[in-house]
Design a protein around this motif. Sequence first.
Motif, PDB file in Angstrom:
ATOM      1  N   TYR A   1      40.279  -0.227   8.399  1.00  0.00           N
ATOM      2  CA  TYR A   1      39.597  -1.522   8.446  1.00  0.00           C
ATOM      3  C   TYR A   1      39.299  -2.022   7.033  1.00  0.00           C
ATOM      4  CZ  TYR A   1      36.247  -5.086   9.967  1.00  0.00           C
ATOM      5  OH  TYR A   1      35.593  -6.265  10.183  1.00  0.00           O
ATOM      6  N   GLN A   2      38.835  -1.110   6.145  1.00  0.00           N
ATOM      7  CA  GLN A   2      38.534  -1.506   4.759  1.00  0.00           C
ATOM      8  C   GLN A   2      39.815  -1.921   4.024  1.00  0.00           C
ATOM      9  OE1 GLN A   2      35.205  -1.413   4.452  1.00  0.00           O
ATOM     10  NE2 GLN A   2      35.237  -0.363   6.430  1.00  0.00           N
ATOM     11  N   LEU A   3      40.890  -1.163   4.237  1.00  0.00           N
ATOM     12  CA  LEU A   3      42.141  -1.456   3.538  1.00  0.00           C
ATOM     13  C   LEU A   3      42.766  -2.755   4.025  1.00  0.00           C
ATOM     14  CD1 LEU A   3      43.617   2.158   3.465  1.00  0.00           C
ATOM     15  CD2 LEU A   3      42.773   0.854   1.508  1.00  0.00           C
TER      16      LEU A   3
ATOM     17  N   LEU B   1      36.990   8.065  11.290  1.00  0.00           N
ATOM     18  CA  LEU B   1      36.919   7.885   9.844  1.00  0.00           C
ATOM     19  C   LEU B   1      38.157   7.150   9.331  1.00  0.00           C
ATOM     20  CD1 LEU B   1      35.768   8.382   7.033  1.00  0.00           C
ATOM     21  CD2 LEU B   1      36.744  10.694   7.104  1.00  0.00           C
ATOM     22  N   ASN B   2      39.336   7.522   9.804  1.00  0.00           N
ATOM     23  CA  ASN B   2      40.551   6.881   9.317  1.00  0.00           C
ATOM     24  C   ASN B   2      40.707   5.461   9.843  1.00  0.00           C
ATOM     25  OD1 ASN B   2      42.046   8.752   7.515  1.00  0.00           O
ATOM     26  ND2 ASN B   2      41.794  10.122   9.255  1.00  0.00           N
TER      27      ASN B   2
ATOM     28  N   ALA C   1      38.504   3.555  18.907  1.00  0.00           N
ATOM     29  CA  ALA C   1      37.787   3.582  17.633  1.00  0.00           C
ATOM     30  C   ALA C   1      37.993   2.271  16.874  1.00  0.00           C
ATOM     31  CB  ALA C   1      38.265   4.757  16.798  1.00  0.00           C
ATOM     32  N   ARG C   2      39.219   1.775  16.874  1.00  0.00           N
ATOM     33  CA  ARG C   2      39.500   0.507  16.180  1.00  0.00           C
ATOM     34  C   ARG C   2      38.698  -0.627  16.799  1.00  0.00           C
ATOM     35  NH1 ARG C   2      43.280  -1.804  12.846  1.00  0.00           N
ATOM     36  NH2 ARG C   2      43.911  -3.941  13.291  1.00  0.00           N
ATOM     37  N   ARG C   3      38.622  -0.647  18.118  1.00  0.00           N
ATOM     38  CA  ARG C   3      37.876  -1.718  18.788  1.00  0.00           C
ATOM     39  C   ARG C   3      36.396  -1.666  18.406  1.00  0.00           C
ATOM     40  NH1 ARG C   3      34.547  -2.153  22.778  1.00  0.00           N
ATOM     41  NH2 ARG C   3      34.747   0.035  23.399  1.00  0.00           N
ATOM     42  N   LYS C   4      35.808  -0.465  18.422  1.00  0.00           N
ATOM     43  CA  LYS C   4      34.383  -0.350  18.108  1.00  0.00           C
ATOM     44  C   LYS C   4      34.088  -0.725  16.661  1.00  0.00           C
ATOM     45  CE  LYS C   4      33.119   3.087  21.595  1.00  0.00           C
ATOM     46  NZ  LYS C   4      32.558   4.435  21.847  1.00  0.00           N
ATOM     47  N   ILE C   5      34.956  -0.306  15.749  1.00  0.00           N
ATOM     48  CA  ILE C   5      34.730  -0.613  14.336  1.00  0.00           C
ATOM     49  C   ILE C   5      34.938  -2.094  14.077  1.00  0.00           C
ATOM     50  CG2 ILE C   5      35.677  -0.217  12.019  1.00  0.00           C
ATOM     51  CD1 ILE C   5      36.150   2.726  12.991  1.00  0.00           C
ATOM     52  N   SER C   6      35.897  -2.706  14.744  1.00  0.00           N
ATOM     53  CA  SER C   6      36.108  -4.149  14.590  1.00  0.00           C
ATOM     54  C   SER C   6      34.907  -4.933  15.106  1.00  0.00           C
ATOM     55  CB  SER C   6      37.376  -4.582  15.333  1.00  0.00           C
ATOM     56  OG  SER C   6      38.512  -3.945  14.797  1.00  0.00           O
TER      57      SER C   6
ATOM     58  N   ASP D   1      49.191  12.421   7.940  1.00  0.00           N
ATOM     59  CA  ASP D   1      50.523  12.196   7.391  1.00  0.00           C
ATOM     60  C   ASP D   1      51.409  11.453   8.383  1.00  0.00           C
ATOM     61  OD1 ASP D   1      52.620  12.710   5.364  1.00  0.00           O
ATOM     62  OD2 ASP D   1      53.476  13.950   6.951  1.00  0.00           O
ATOM     63  N   GLU D   2      51.312  11.807   9.659  1.00  0.00           N
ATOM     64  CA  GLU D   2      52.198  11.204  10.656  1.00  0.00           C
ATOM     65  C   GLU D   2      51.727   9.834  11.117  1.00  0.00           C
ATOM     66  OE1 GLU D   2      54.275  12.228  15.002  1.00  0.00           O
ATOM     67  OE2 GLU D   2      52.895  13.662  14.057  1.00  0.00           O
ATOM     68  N   HIS D   3      50.414   9.675  11.313  1.00  0.00           N
ATOM     69  CA  HIS D   3      49.915   8.463  11.968  1.00  0.00           C
ATOM     70  C   HIS D   3      49.132   7.528  11.046  1.00  0.00           C
ATOM     71  CE1 HIS D   3      51.365  10.096  15.665  1.00  0.00           C
ATOM     72  NE2 HIS D   3      50.550  11.131  15.620  1.00  0.00           N
ATOM     73  N   TYR D   4      48.752   7.986   9.851  1.00  0.00           N
ATOM     74  CA  TYR D   4      48.048   7.128   8.887  1.00  0.00           C
ATOM     75  C   TYR D   4      48.722   7.249   7.519  1.00  0.00           C
ATOM     76  CZ  TYR D   4      44.319   6.961  12.400  1.00  0.00           C
ATOM     77  OH  TYR D   4      43.583   6.782  13.555  1.00  0.00           O
TER      78      TYR D   4
END
Length: 400
Positions: free
Chosen positions: A153-155, A147-148, A77-82, A202-205
């Motif tokens: 990415y925005q943050l 979504l997260n 997901a991170r790769r696609k959004i980047s 809570d655990e991963h984000y």
Amino acid sequence: MACDDVLGRDGAPIAWADAKLAAALSQLELALDGQPLPIDSPWLAAAFVQRHEDPEQALDAMERTASWRETSGAMEARRKISEDPQLRFLDFPFGQEVLKYLPQCEGGLATDQRNLPYAIRCPGLADANGLFSSITEDDLLLFQIYLNEWRLYQLEGHARSTGHFCGILIVQDMFAPEGLLNAWRKQGKKAGVMRKVTSMMDEHYPGIMEEVLLVNAPWALHALMKVIAPLLPPRIVRKIQFIPMDQTPTRLKEKIGPEHLPTFLGGEADNQSFVAARAALAGMPQLFLKAGGTEERSLVLEASDHAACSVAVEGGLDIMLDCRFEGQDGTIEEVFAANRIKDKGFSFMAIKGGQLILRFDNTYSWVKPKSIQYELAKLPEEAAPETGKVDEETEEADVA
């Protein structure tokens, strides 16, 4: 003003303005003796350091999340959004199904005063049964991962440009056209999914949700939180704030410009640009009482039933309200005497069968009709208070 750069595996620097945070990250990197941080996101690394004062605990948490990211789909997901920062909800896996059954929006016109996206969720309009007839719980979790990662990415972009560490504002609009208690009865069996989503966040984000504002919140929500809160991680519960209808516009405008806030939340922006399903219901009161008029609403109760009631008058106006209980044996008990209120919430336990009756009286107003949001319903057994009758805060009227 900014401190040392912190590099993630992607080589993107963040010059943190918080000297303590920058120093803690630098200390952690020194402890790794030149090895890269196990997590691929510099913002997430900062979030774990913020949460854990002990560097070893922070590092252990990062390593667990790094392993999870490899197997959960988060890295993909991170790769696609980047690669395509313009991706939005409808582009995420199962985004169309989620938006159809869980009305919400985030980003676009919905940006706060920091120029960060904020979220609007409408749980009172949700159809969990419809959603899970179309997708699985695992599908929903994958959507939430995308979504997260989009939020992350925005943050990260905000942190690179400002040096500040902050999270996303979540606005939960608690308006429910059929009543919040009725909505809970329909959706409550799916509460386990909420536990999985919030536990994952809570655990991963950590830190990605800065505040959760429950706006247009009726009194009945306090009773339901008795059931909901144990399902949520304590760190997320501490972020939750209740904001009643009459305070919603003022509180939200402290964080969001009126041009970026829909009118159904007290702003000036066109409702259709946010959540279409909610926009269609904006301005539709549950009770419209003409000037000089009266109305009654009743609820049949059996012995030991608990009822909850929430009343809020729109537009900063007030209404005369009283309540009585008429027993099946012909007895009448005054629950509370007539009083002019802007909002009121209470619970009532019946000691015998009968009817709980609300009387709305606008005879003192010769000119102004009143639009009233109210709910009068039985509390689920698990949300019932231990005491019989509980009268919550009432804001007294100061306008005619």
